[in-house]
Scaffold this motif. Structure first.
Motif, PDB file in Angstrom:
ATOM      1  N   LEU A  18      37.333  67.942  47.556  1.00 16.54           N
ATOM      2  CA  LEU A  18      38.740  68.289  47.027  1.00 16.54           C
ATOM      3  C   LEU A  18      39.213  67.270  46.024  1.00 16.54           C
ATOM      4  CD1 LEU A  18      40.609  68.987  50.372  1.00 16.54           C
ATOM      5  CD2 LEU A  18      39.719  70.639  48.612  1.00 16.54           C
ATOM      6  N   PRO A  19      39.757  67.853  44.683  1.00 13.29           N
ATOM      7  CA  PRO A  19      40.281  66.666  43.980  1.00 13.29           C
ATOM      8  C   PRO A  19      41.128  65.959  44.723  1.00 13.29           C
ATOM      9  CG  PRO A  19      40.990  68.793  43.484  1.00 13.29           C
ATOM     10  CD  PRO A  19      40.190  68.988  44.508  1.00 13.29           C
ATOM     11  N   LEU A  20      41.475  64.464  44.042  1.00 15.26           N
ATOM     12  CA  LEU A  20      42.458  63.584  44.426  1.00 15.26           C
ATOM     13  C   LEU A  20      43.308  63.391  43.271  1.00 15.26           C
ATOM     14  CD1 LEU A  20      40.367  61.471  46.932  1.00 15.26           C
ATOM     15  CD2 LEU A  20      42.220  62.858  47.280  1.00 15.26           C
ATOM     16  N   LYS A  21      44.312  63.810  42.827  1.00 16.31           N
ATOM     17  CA  LYS A  21      45.061  63.758  41.678  1.00 16.31           C
ATOM     18  C   LYS A  21      45.563  62.262  41.877  1.00 16.31           C
ATOM     19  CE  LYS A  21      46.303  66.497  39.369  1.00 16.31           C
ATOM     20  NZ  LYS A  21      45.516  66.930  38.000  1.00 16.31           N
ATOM     21  N   HIS A  91      41.062  60.789  53.353  1.00 18.55           N
ATOM     22  CA  HIS A  91      40.696  61.908  54.247  1.00 18.55           C
ATOM     23  C   HIS A  91      41.599  63.046  53.856  1.00 18.55           C
ATOM     24  CE1 HIS A  91      38.481  58.881  56.589  1.00 18.55           C
ATOM     25  NE2 HIS A  91      39.390  58.162  56.323  1.00 18.55           N
ATOM     26  N   PRO A  92      41.011  63.817  53.204  1.00 17.14           N
ATOM     27  CA  PRO A  92      41.972  65.176  52.630  1.00 17.14           C
ATOM     28  C   PRO A  92      42.045  65.955  53.730  1.00 17.14           C
ATOM     29  CG  PRO A  92      40.038  64.498  50.814  1.00 17.14           C
ATOM     30  CD  PRO A  92      39.906  63.632  52.137  1.00 17.14           C
ATOM     31  N   ILE A  95      44.721  70.191  49.713  1.00 11.23           N
ATOM     32  CA  ILE A  95      44.669  69.953  48.313  1.00 11.23           C
ATOM     33  C   ILE A  95      45.875  68.696  48.009  1.00 11.23           C
ATOM     34  CG2 ILE A  95      45.127  70.456  45.746  1.00 11.23           C
ATOM     35  CD1 ILE A  95      43.448  73.139  46.482  1.00 11.23           C
ATOM     36  N   ASP A  96      45.494  67.710  47.601  1.00 10.05           N
ATOM     37  CA  ASP A  96      46.301  66.631  47.241  1.00 10.05           C
ATOM     38  C   ASP A  96      47.218  66.154  48.262  1.00 10.05           C
ATOM     39  OD1 ASP A  96      45.389  66.222  44.792  1.00 10.05           O
ATOM     40  OD2 ASP A  96      46.827  67.881  43.769  1.00 10.05           O
ATOM     41  N   HIS A  97      46.828  66.289  49.495  1.00 13.03           N
ATOM     42  CA  HIS A  97      47.356  65.413  50.619  1.00 13.03           C
ATOM     43  C   HIS A  97      46.726  65.315  51.846  1.00 13.03           C
ATOM     44  CE1 HIS A  97      48.746  69.639  51.801  1.00 13.03           C
ATOM     45  NE2 HIS A  97      48.565  69.123  53.055  1.00 13.03           N
ATOM     46  N   GLY A  98      46.681  64.192  52.669  1.00 14.51           N
ATOM     47  CA  GLY A  98      46.120  63.798  53.631  1.00 14.51           C
ATOM     48  C   GLY A  98      46.388  62.601  54.267  1.00 14.51           C
TER      49      GLY A  98
END
Length: 186
Positions: A18-21, A91-92, A95-98
């Motif tokens: 997953l992308p990490l913005k 650790h996603p 998308i964009d949270h975790g």
């Protein structure tokens, strides 16, 4: 190409690509100023800060790890005040949270393991489960808890960050210790 899925059940079967913005924003060199204090032990002081965040080795789709180093100097005298370094492990969960794990070490010997969460423009981590250790030579009062909070302002050009460190000791409750306003360098 990469398939992006935001369903936690489906994510369990997909590789973590997953992308990490947040890291697209955070990676790089940040400089700025801050205000520190820790009543009643440390009077208010102003400082300059440089924060460098880069990919750690190993780094890849399954190793979402970045390293960081931070140095602060007295704003008036330019005398070095503090340095620390560590790692950010993501650790996603969607998308964009975790979840975020952050390790931090300082020349004083204090070592932190912080855990918490991240979003596309912020993170909030704190020491948990006895996440602090120090050498026998450490001086009192001992730090008993640390919380680190970062909020990015991606709408600003250049990009800006507010970074806060809160701390508790054997003698004092959790309170703000450092507040920095940093700008990402080109």
């Amino acid at each position: 190409g990469n398939v992006i899925v935001d369903d936690p059940i489906l994510l369990q079967a997909l590789p973590r690509q997953l992308p990490l913005k947040l890291m697209e924003y955070l990676e790089g060199t940040w400089v700025g100023e801050g205000l520190g204090e820790y009543p009643p032990h440390v009077p208010r002081f102003q400082y300059l800060q440089e924060l460098v965040i880069e990919k750690a080795v190993p780094h890849g789709p399954r190793e979402l790890t970045w390293s960081f180093r931070s140095t602060t100097w007295n704003k008036e005298t330019r005398e070095g005040l503090q340095s620390e370094q560590g790692y950010l492990r993501f650790h996603p969960s969607a998308i964009d949270h975790g979840r975020l794990e952050m390790t931090v070490t300082a020349p004083s010997g204090l070592c932190e393991v912080d855990e918490g969460t991240y979003t596309e423009d912020s993170f909030d981590v704190w020491t948990r489960y006895g996440g602090l250790t120090r050498p026998q030579s450490s001086k009192r009062p001992f730090v008993t808890e640390v919380r680190r909070w970062c909020e990015l302002r991606p709408q600003n050009h250049p990009l800006t960050m507010e970074y806060r460190v809160e701390m508790a000791t054997e003698r004092t409750p959790m309170q703000q210790h450092l507040l920095s306003r940093l700008t990402k360098q080109p």
